[in-house]
Scaffold this active site. Structure first.
Site, short mmCIF file in Angstrom:
data_model
loop_
_atom_site.label_atom_id
_atom_site.label_comp_id
_atom_site.label_asym_id
_atom_site.label_seq_id
_atom_site.Cartn_x
_atom_site.Cartn_y
_atom_site.Cartn_z
N GLU A 1 0.83 -1.21 0.00
CA GLU A 1 0.00 0.00 0.00
C GLU A 1 0.86 1.26 0.00
OE1 GLU A 1 -3.11 -0.07 2.95
OE2 GLU A 1 -4.07 -1.82 2.04
N GLU B 1 -5.28 -8.57 -0.36
CA GLU B 1 -6.12 -8.16 0.78
C GLU B 1 -7.55 -8.02 0.29
OE1 GLU B 1 -4.84 -4.99 3.38
OE2 GLU B 1 -2.71 -5.50 3.12
#
Length: 506
Positions: free
Chosen positions: A173, A305
């Site tokens: 991320e 995710e």
């Protein structure tokens, strides 16, 4: 009536086992108390790993485990987590509650856990606050079988032979908690960092995962692929093997007020499923961009995710992300599994967040006690698709269900595959809250067969297991089907997942 046609001879792709992968982060009670209790704990353990949790995960057939994060990965310095535990540095986990991290679970413990589970390893490296040298030395420490400073340090710490790193994520991320980078900046940084993720074992090269987009940030995918994997007139230059994607189902679509995990009505249930179905659009659009720069057999989509994200359970630490898990979550899991399976030529891996005690977990623990969630049983029923070939199917007569017209969802979702032993695996789900469905199944290519296993997971949409009653929702035998003259008739209860394993009589 819904009709399902299965062509037992037409294979449409290989379902990589890692599509059913898992994610563990130093967050709340996922690692500590959930998986790792330490060698001196009164809770039965093997080298610090909870025996009950490990056995349940082995039964569920975990194919791969991602670690150490998540946001934690980009503040994790691996040398703090090796050597004698009494000498390991303590740190503040700034991302998740400011609690003290004592680093008692580190590199050696992670590989010990994966060896106990018998699963592949997915290590996430630190780009956000780490250095190229740090990442290079970690890969050397883990995988180099020879004379070197890092291999010598590994041996000094008790591990003679190197481990196998199957997957390595270069950052996490990095558009957000991993550094708030622009796609152009990260892409160039990725090119540099991945250079030093060396393959010391040429027979088992590391699969390199580049940080991909947050949900529908297609510009990120475009810019990163343009820089890191591009088609030239006469060759393909590629710095990555996989590009990640993160997408969480938020029932309210609001990060500040995500909604309760257990207190919801029928309308919110269908809204949740409708938002979950957005995963298919994401897979299609991101993979379409990826295909401009690399063939699908060169760069895969890694959905590392996914899952539902709700408000935490009342009375728990907000930063620990502890939430309950209902039949709604099992329906979400089934929908995602079917999307990933049907796009298995593109999706190589998917990792639900997270494995124990955090978000959409498959196991919850409390002290020495443990319960399995409805999502656990969804994984358990779908495990037969791991390593199988996707079969061509055609579903007709399927209707939409829901309260709001703009948020209706298909009533039936399914996957059919064939294992290497010739057994056909059919998982079929009815997401309706109150309507059963009779599904007629035609089997092309098989005239005589028998159902050798039939299982079901069903319950009310808001039912879940608690420590005082761990069997409110559980997988049981299923007898709501008939098989005659090459035809199957299945009576699906509302809110149910059914598994049928079918063997041809020869």
């Amino acid at each position: 009536m819904t009709k399902l046609y299965i062509d037992s001879k037409q294979k449409e792709g290989f379902i990589n086992p890692e599509i059913y992968g898992h994610f563990s982060e130093h967050l709340g009670r996922c690692i500590y108390q959930g998986i790792y209790v330490g060698e001196s704990s009164e809770i039965p353990n093997t080298n610090g790993m909870r025996n009950d949790v490990v056995e349940a995960l082995k039964e569920m057939k975990v194919p791969v485990l991602r670690w150490p994060g998540g946001c934690f990965a980009d503040e994790y310095h691996w040398k703090d987590g090796i050597g004698p535990k009494s000498d390991r540095k303590r740190m503040v986990n700034a991302n998740w509650g400011g609690v003290v991290e004592d680093n008692s679970f580190g590199t050696h413990e992670f590989f010990e856990l994966c060896e106990q589970l018998g699963c592949k390893t997915y290590v996430n490296g630190n780009v956000g606050s780490g250095t190229v040298q740090e990442m290079n030395e970690w890969v050397e420490y883990m995988t180099f079988d020879g004379e070197s400073p890092m291999a010598g340090l590994r041996k000094k710490n008790g591990r003679e032979k190197p481990w196998r790193v199957d997957y390595f994520g270069v950052g996490n991320e990095n558009w957000g908690c991993g550094g708030n980078m622009t796609p152009q900046y990260y892409a160039n940084l990725y090119r540099r960092y991945q250079t030093f993720v060396r393959n010391y074992d040429n027979e088992n090269p590391i699969f390199k995962v580049c940080c991909g987009a947050n949900s529908s940030d297609y510009e990120w995918t475009e810019e990163v692929m343009k820089t890191c994997a591009y088609k030239a007139p006469d060759h393909l230059h590629c710095f990555m093997d996989g590009l990640s994607l993160h997408y969480y189902t938020l029932p309210n679509g609001d990060w500040q007020h995500k909604g309760s995990a257990t207190d919801f009505d029928e309308s919110q249930y269908y809204t949740t499923l409708h938002k979950t179905l957005f995963m298919e659009e994401l897979v299609k659009k991101h993979s379409r961009i990826m295909s401009k720069y690399a063939d699908e057999d060169k760069v895969s989509l890694i959905v590392d995710e996914w899952g539902c994200w709700y408000d935490v359970e009342p009375g728990t630490n907000p930063a620990f992300l502890y939430q309950q898990n209902t039949m709604r979550d099992a329906m979400v899991a089934a929908i995602n599994f079917d999307i990933f399976n049907h796009h298995c030529k593109v999706v190589r891996m998917a990792n639900i967040a997270q494995i124990v005690n955090v978000l959409a977990s498959v196991i919850l623990t409390e002290g020495s006690d443990m319960i399995l969630t409805p999502t656990y049983y969804a994984f358990h029923m779908y495990r037969h698709h791991q390593g199988a070939d996707l079969l061509h199917t055609n579903l007709t007569g399927n209707t939409d269900v829901g309260i709001k017209e703009e948020e209706q969802v298909p009533k039936i979702t399914q996957t059919a595959s064939v294992s290497s032993d010739g057994i056909i695996n059919l998982t079929i789900t009815n997401v309706s809250t109150d309507q059963p469905e009779n599904v007629s199944v035609s089997m092309e290519g098989i005239s005589n067969f028998e159902v050798i296993e039939a299982r079901i997971l069903t319950g009310k949409i808001d039912e879940y297991n608690i420590f005082e009653d761990r069997n409110v929702v559980s997988e049981t035998d299923f007898n709501g089907y008939t098989a005659n003259d090459g035809q199957l008739s299945i009576e699906l209860p509302p809110c149910s997942i059914v598994l049928l394993r079918i063997e041809e009589n020869k």
